[in-house]
Enzyme design. Structure first.
Site, PDB file in Angstrom:
ATOM      1  N   GLY A  37       0.898  -1.143   0.000  1.00 53.70           N
ATOM      2  CA  GLY A  37       0.000   0.000   0.000  1.00 53.70           C
ATOM      3  C   GLY A  37       0.941   1.198   0.000  1.00 53.70           C
ATOM      4  O   GLY A  37       2.057   1.122   0.568  1.00 53.70           O
ATOM      5  N   ARG A  88      -6.821  -6.303   1.686  1.00 51.48           N
ATOM      6  CA  ARG A  88      -6.805  -6.725   0.267  1.00 51.48           C
ATOM      7  C   ARG A  88      -5.409  -7.206  -0.144  1.00 51.48           C
ATOM      8  O   ARG A  88      -4.431  -7.072   0.594  1.00 51.48           O
ATOM      9  CB  ARG A  88      -7.233  -5.551  -0.626  1.00 51.48           C
ATOM     10  CG  ARG A  88      -6.224  -4.432  -0.615  1.00 51.48           C
ATOM     11  CD  ARG A  88      -6.575  -3.294  -1.541  1.00 51.48           C
ATOM     12  NE  ARG A  88      -5.656  -2.200  -1.299  1.00 51.48           N
ATOM     13  CZ  ARG A  88      -5.269  -1.331  -2.210  1.00 51.48           C
ATOM     14  NH1 ARG A  88      -5.733  -1.393  -3.437  1.00 51.48           N
ATOM     15  NH2 ARG A  88      -4.423  -0.380  -1.905  1.00 51.48           N
ATOM     16  N   SER A  90      -2.567  -7.074  -3.535  1.00 52.91           N
ATOM     17  CA  SER A  90      -2.198  -6.427  -4.799  1.00 52.91           C
ATOM     18  C   SER A  90      -1.204  -7.350  -5.484  1.00 52.91           C
ATOM     19  O   SER A  90      -0.241  -7.797  -4.861  1.00 52.91           O
ATOM     20  CB  SER A  90      -1.562  -5.059  -4.515  1.00 52.91           C
ATOM     21  OG  SER A  90      -0.935  -4.578  -5.680  1.00 52.91           O
ATOM     22  N   LEU A 217       5.961  11.590 -14.305  1.00 57.14           N
ATOM     23  CA  LEU A 217       5.755  11.438 -15.750  1.00 57.14           C
ATOM     24  C   LEU A 217       6.384  10.147 -16.260  1.00 57.14           C
ATOM     25  O   LEU A 217       6.787  10.063 -17.419  1.00 57.14           O
ATOM     26  CB  LEU A 217       6.379  12.639 -16.486  1.00 57.14           C
ATOM     27  CG  LEU A 217       5.823  14.028 -16.124  1.00 57.14           C
ATOM     28  CD1 LEU A 217       6.716  15.130 -16.690  1.00 57.14           C
ATOM     29  CD2 LEU A 217       4.399  14.187 -16.647  1.00 57.14           C
ATOM     30  N   GLY A 218       6.514   9.149 -15.386  1.00 55.66           N
ATOM     31  CA  GLY A 218       7.079   7.864 -15.798  1.00 55.66           C
ATOM     32  C   GLY A 218       8.500   8.033 -16.300  1.00 55.66           C
ATOM     33  O   GLY A 218       9.332   8.683 -15.659  1.00 55.66           O
ATOM     34  N   ASP A 248       5.997   6.192  -4.881  1.00 55.10           N
ATOM     35  CA  ASP A 248       6.045   6.199  -3.414  1.00 55.10           C
ATOM     36  C   ASP A 248       7.441   6.629  -2.927  1.00 55.10           C
ATOM     37  O   ASP A 248       7.564   7.327  -1.918  1.00 55.10           O
ATOM     38  CB  ASP A 248       5.718   4.807  -2.857  1.00 55.10           C
ATOM     39  CG  ASP A 248       4.408   4.274  -3.402  1.00 55.10           C
ATOM     40  OD1 ASP A 248       3.534   5.099  -3.760  1.00 55.10           O
ATOM     41  OD2 ASP A 248       4.251   3.048  -3.503  1.00 55.10           O
TER      42      ASP A 248
HETATM   43  O1  LIG Z   1      -4.741   0.832  -4.978  1.00 53.65           O
HETATM   44  P1  LIG Z   1      -3.684   1.851  -4.641  1.00 53.65           P
HETATM   45  O2  LIG Z   1      -3.721   2.187  -3.176  1.00 53.65           O
HETATM   46  O3  LIG Z   1      -3.734   3.046  -5.521  1.00 53.65           O
HETATM   47  O4  LIG Z   1      -2.286   1.173  -4.975  1.00 53.65           O
HETATM   48  C1  LIG Z   1      -1.859   0.046  -4.271  1.00 53.65           C
HETATM   49  C2  LIG Z   1      -0.484  -0.358  -4.738  1.00 53.65           C
HETATM   50  O5  LIG Z   1      -0.522  -0.934  -6.027  1.00 53.65           O
HETATM   51  O6  LIG Z   1       0.372   0.750  -4.809  1.00 53.65           O
HETATM   52  C3  LIG Z   1       1.670   0.402  -4.358  1.00 53.65           C
HETATM   53  C4  LIG Z   1       2.667   0.851  -5.370  1.00 53.65           C
HETATM   54  O7  LIG Z   1       2.614   2.227  -5.507  1.00 53.65           O
HETATM   55  C5  LIG Z   1       1.634  -1.067  -4.033  1.00 53.65           C
HETATM   56  O8  LIG Z   1       2.425  -1.365  -2.937  1.00 53.65           O
HETATM   57  C6  LIG Z   1       0.186  -1.230  -3.693  1.00 53.65           C
HETATM   58  O9  LIG Z   1      -0.298  -2.431  -3.502  1.00 53.65           O
END
Ligand SMILES: O=P(O)(O)OC[C@@]1(O)O[C@H](CO)[C@@H](O)[C@@H]1O
Length: 314
Positions: A37, A88, A90, A217-218, A248
């Site tokens: 997250g 959840r 990911s 901007l990637g 992040d």
């Molecule tokens: O659903 P959100 O909160 O937008 O994104 C969640 C997420 O994809 O973002 C992070 C990478 O930035 C992952 O660690 C995480 O699981």
């Protein structure tokens, strides 16, 4: 201290495959499971770089137990608010041949109102001694619209700058609630503002009261926009790797500098771009490569004329 809040945490599962084929069956080595997250990733990176951090989030169900165990083992200081809803997952699949990553984010389940109140109370309790509050990531479907504005308000009322990384309508709500810094990517900015010109889109957030917009901007780097400054930073050659968590890492850099009292957009942009790029070089979200210092030296900075900046961010 840097306080991070992750309203919609995820157990991040990452697999690497030689080549991802749509509709195909793939074999992979054991995947990695990590408490993630966006706010968690920010806390991980800032902690690894020596900052004093505390990560606050919710956990629930069996996935939440695995999440909590992994987070405990990571050594990142944290406070977990128990909720009934299952945490959840990911899923990230890294295609080794193309250097691409495919992500499936479960939407997440909404905690109850008393559970949200407990999260907010945890944040308020930790604000004394906090120099920066970071609110990062999506909110689960059904979460109250007032959640982000309330988190921002408690920070601002305590005199703490608030950095927000979110998307959709929550991005505009965050700007209106007085977020100090916003860090959308180009697609999120267009989606939230309806403005295709990235500079004009960022300026529309500044007009709502935000101090600094860091726009990722990637492969083209990052843009810092304030009421009086417009700076673009990028590397000559984009880096290959896993971009999950790159944004992040940029937020972590911004938080660390804000906590040190730095407000110069150019200095923040340099560090944020270097940490984002360094995140691409590591296999998992929440880490950055020690090569960031070298990358920071290699950055190319420019001061674009807003009118000349490309209109289509896609
Ligand atoms: O659903 P959100 O909160 O937008 O994104 C969640 C997420 O994809 O973002 C992070 C990478 O930035 C992952 O660690 C995480 O699981």
């Amino acid at each position: 201290m840097i306080l991070t809040v992750t309203p919609n945490p995820a157990l991040d599962l990452t697999w690497r495959v030689d080549r991802l084929i749509e509709g195909g069956t793939h074999r992979a080595d054991a995947g990695a499971a990590r408490a993630g997250g966006k706010g968690l990733n920010v806390a991980r990176v800032a902690h690894a770089e020596g900052a004093d951090v505390l990560a606050i989030t919710t956990t629930g169900g069996r996935v939440g137990q695995e999440f909590a165990a992994e987070l405990g083992a990571s050594g990142v200081p944290h406070a977990l608010v128990p909720v009934v809803a299952e945490t959840r997952r990911s899923i990230a699949v890294v295609d080794e041949s193309l250097g691409d990553t495919t992500i499936i984010n479960e939407r997440g389940s909404n905690p109850t109102d008393p559970e949200w109140a407990a999260l907010l109370a945890e944040v308020v309790e930790r604000l004394p001694g906090t120099r920066v509050l970071v609110v990062s990531g999506s909110v689960p479907p059904g979460a109250p619209d007032s959640l982000l504005p309330m988190l921002i308000a408690v920070g601002r009322d305590a005199g703490v700058p608030v950095i927000v990384d979110t998307s959709g309508p929550a991005l505009l709500r965050a700007a209106d609630a007085g977020a100090t810094v916003l860090k959308p990517n180009a697609a999120e900015l267009v989606e939230a503002t309806g403005i295709t010109d990235p500079v004009a889109g960022a300026r529309s957030l500044i007009a709502r009261g935000t101090e600094l917009v860091l726009l990722s901007l990637g492969a083209e780097g990052m843009l810092a926009v304030t009421a009086s400054a417009l700076v673009h930073a990028r590397l000559d050659e984009p880096l290959a790797g896993n971009p999950t968590g790159a944004g992040d890492a940029g937020v972590a850099a911004c938080a660390v500098l804000y906590a040190e009292g730095v407000r110069d957009p150019e200095q923040i942009l340099r560090r944020a771009t270097a940490w984002s790029a360094a995140a691409v070089l590591t296999p998992l979200a929440g880490d950055i490569s020690p090569r960031w210092t070298e990358l920071e030296q290699q950055l190319f900075l420019s001061y674009p004329d807003p009118a000349s900046f490309r209109k289509d961010p896609s």
